[in-house]
Design an enzyme around this catalytic site. Structure first.
Site, PDB file in Angstrom:
ATOM      1  N   SER A 184       6.948  31.670 -19.124  1.00 54.16           N
ATOM      2  CA  SER A 184       6.595  31.289 -20.487  1.00 54.16           C
ATOM      3  C   SER A 184       5.329  30.442 -20.540  1.00 54.16           C
ATOM      4  O   SER A 184       4.727  30.291 -21.606  1.00 54.16           O
ATOM      5  CB  SER A 184       7.745  30.525 -21.148  1.00 54.16           C
ATOM      6  N   ALA A 217      13.041  22.823 -21.023  1.00 52.92           N
ATOM      7  CA  ALA A 217      13.527  23.277 -19.713  1.00 52.92           C
ATOM      8  C   ALA A 217      13.322  24.790 -19.527  1.00 52.92           C
ATOM      9  O   ALA A 217      13.484  25.564 -20.472  1.00 52.92           O
ATOM     10  CB  ALA A 217      15.003  22.935 -19.573  1.00 52.92           C
ATOM     11  N   PRO A 218      12.921  25.188 -18.310  1.00 56.35           N
ATOM     12  CA  PRO A 218      12.682  24.381 -17.100  1.00 56.35           C
ATOM     13  C   PRO A 218      11.298  23.740 -17.011  1.00 56.35           C
ATOM     14  O   PRO A 218      10.984  23.100 -16.028  1.00 56.35           O
ATOM     15  CB  PRO A 218      12.863  25.395 -15.978  1.00 56.35           C
ATOM     16  N   GLY A 219      10.446  23.961 -18.042  1.00 57.52           N
ATOM     17  CA  GLY A 219       9.201  23.222 -18.065  1.00 57.52           C
ATOM     18  C   GLY A 219       7.923  24.024 -18.104  1.00 57.52           C
ATOM     19  O   GLY A 219       6.854  23.490 -17.801  1.00 57.52           O
ATOM     20  N   GLY A 220       7.979  25.296 -18.477  1.00 57.15           N
ATOM     21  CA  GLY A 220       6.775  26.122 -18.486  1.00 57.15           C
ATOM     22  C   GLY A 220       5.676  25.579 -19.384  1.00 57.15           C
ATOM     23  O   GLY A 220       4.516  25.482 -18.977  1.00 57.15           O
ATOM     24  N   ASP A 236      15.071  18.445 -23.852  1.00 56.32           N
ATOM     25  CA  ASP A 236      15.990  19.550 -23.577  1.00 56.32           C
ATOM     26  C   ASP A 236      17.198  19.010 -22.832  1.00 56.32           C
ATOM     27  O   ASP A 236      17.064  18.131 -21.966  1.00 56.32           O
ATOM     28  CB  ASP A 236      15.307  20.633 -22.722  1.00 56.32           C
ATOM     29  N   ASP A 256      19.083  17.100 -28.269  1.00 54.94           N
ATOM     30  CA  ASP A 256      18.871  18.322 -29.036  1.00 54.94           C
ATOM     31  C   ASP A 256      17.470  18.299 -29.652  1.00 54.94           C
ATOM     32  O   ASP A 256      17.104  17.353 -30.358  1.00 54.94           O
ATOM     33  CB  ASP A 256      19.930  18.405 -30.142  1.00 54.94           C
ATOM     34  N   ASP A 272       9.461  26.120 -28.120  1.00 52.52           N
ATOM     35  CA  ASP A 272       9.835  27.500 -27.794  1.00 52.52           C
ATOM     36  C   ASP A 272      11.353  27.644 -27.825  1.00 52.52           C
ATOM     37  O   ASP A 272      11.937  28.311 -26.991  1.00 52.52           O
ATOM     38  CB  ASP A 272       9.278  27.876 -26.409  1.00 52.52           C
ATOM     39  N   LYS A 301      11.205  33.430 -33.317  1.00 58.55           N
ATOM     40  CA  LYS A 301      11.900  34.598 -32.783  1.00 58.55           C
ATOM     41  C   LYS A 301      12.308  35.498 -33.950  1.00 58.55           C
ATOM     42  O   LYS A 301      13.017  35.069 -34.858  1.00 58.55           O
ATOM     43  CB  LYS A 301      13.141  34.173 -31.998  1.00 58.55           C
TER      44      LYS A 301
END
Length: 349
Positions: A184, A217-220, A236, A256, A272, A301
């Site tokens: 991502s 997460a995971p941090g892109g 996250d 959250d 995202d 989305k």
């Protein structure tokens, strides 16, 4: 032949067709869209092709990767001489600054990659010899596009520099980084490249800026921001990549993303999170209404059906609820590295 030729992500042809049809009607230009699902492109036929090109600026199109003015359709091309018909189309049309020989991004279209590459190598010097193409790429002339949909069928089009994507097929070539926490990361890199001008990037992406990454997460996306030497609050409940946390630039908050509130305004907020587009748009509007951020990149989305209509609803919701800003900028596009989503850039700087 007159009108537009636009590329898009395969499967999103109906959405681009709906967008072009509605936008053309909005500027009182008659026309109709022609496409097949999965082709990766849309033709919009109109007797007012040049007017339509200027009335529909590329920066405002969401589902188009590239926008060109259609010059001609060439069918039943002789494989032993595909160049002469192109010369005939270009006669009297002036010079072009750059040649792009392209093909659809569909599974069938990708089989034409070899033809496009070899034909471009043969066509380029032939065009220069005849004076149809400048001796070096020049931005003062329009680009020439030869778009093969089969070995014997091609469209000839041209794009205006500054009102089109600068990359072949409208796709920026970004390198996958082995140390990135997720793929991502490419989406945020492309968003900065495609949705901001060079001047904006230089002014708004600077070392030492403060950012918040919602749904990190995971941090892109956090990884992209730290490469710009920003300090990032990663929000996250999930774990972040260990190497990323060791940079000393990341503060991980396990809360959250829809409830998190920053302590003081930040330069950037990126998001995202996977949620309904209108819910995301409403939360993003809160960040601007409350003055929590000055710039943002976020994804919406999209559903499987009526994606153009849902896009309009979500963007209108964001704009109408972002507060009173004289200089609110909103740009949206389905990027190459997006899937069933669009990416939005917003700013009040």
């Amino acid at each position: 032949m007159s009108g537009l030729l636009c590329y898009c992500r395969p499967g999103f042809e109906p959405d681009l067709a709906a967008e072009l049809t509605e936008r053309a009607a909005g500027v009182h230009v008659a026309g109709y869209a022609q496409t097949n699902r999965g082709d990766g492109y849309v033709l919009f036929h109109s007797d007012n092709g040049p007017s339509l090109t200027s009335e529909l600026p590329f920066r405002e199109l969401i589902f188009a990767r590239q926008k060109m003015m259609l010059l001609a359709e060439l069918r039943d091309l002789d494989p032993t001489d595909r160049i002469t018909p192109i010369f005939e189309v270009l006669a009297g049309r002036g010079r072009h600054g750059e040649l792009m020989v392209e093909h659809p991004e569909s599974d069938e279209g990708k089989q034409l990659a070899g033809l496009a590459r070899s034909f471009g190598n043969a066509l380029r010097p032939a065009l220069r010899k005849r004076g149809f193409l400048s001796q070096k790429d020049e931005t003062r002339f329009p680009r020439l596009h030869v778009f093969f949909v089969s070995g014997t069928h091609a469209y000839i089009a041209q794009s205006v520099v500054g009102d089109s994507a600068p990359w072949a097929m409208g796709i920026p070539r970004l390198r996958t980084h082995a140390d990135a926490p997720s793929r991502s990361a490419l989406k945020l890199e492309e968003a900065f490249m495609a949705l901001l001008t060079e001047r904006e990037r230089n002014a708004r992406i600077k070392p030492g800026m403060r950012a918040v990454d919602l749904g990190a997460a995971p941090g892109g996306w956090t990884w992209v921001l730290t490469r710009e030497h920003m300090r990032v609050v990663a929000v996250d409940n999930g774990p972040m990549q260990a190497d990323l946390m060791e940079t000393g630039l990341v503060d991980h908050h396990r809360v959250d993303g829809f409830r998190y509130q920053p302590v003081g305004a930040v330069d950037w907020m990126v998001c995202d999170m996977v949620e309904q587009p209108r819910k995301v748009a409403e939360r993003m509007a809160t960040w601007f209404r409350e003055g929590w951020c000055r710039n943002a990149v976020f994804n919406l989305k999209l559903p499987m059906k009526k994606r153009w209509q849902e896009t309009l609803l979500a963007l209108d919701l964001f704009a109408n609820n972002a507060g009173e800003h004289e200089n609110l900028v909103i740009r949206a596009r389905q990027l190459y590295h997006d899937r069933e989503e669009i990416t939005v850039y917003a700013s009040v700087d």
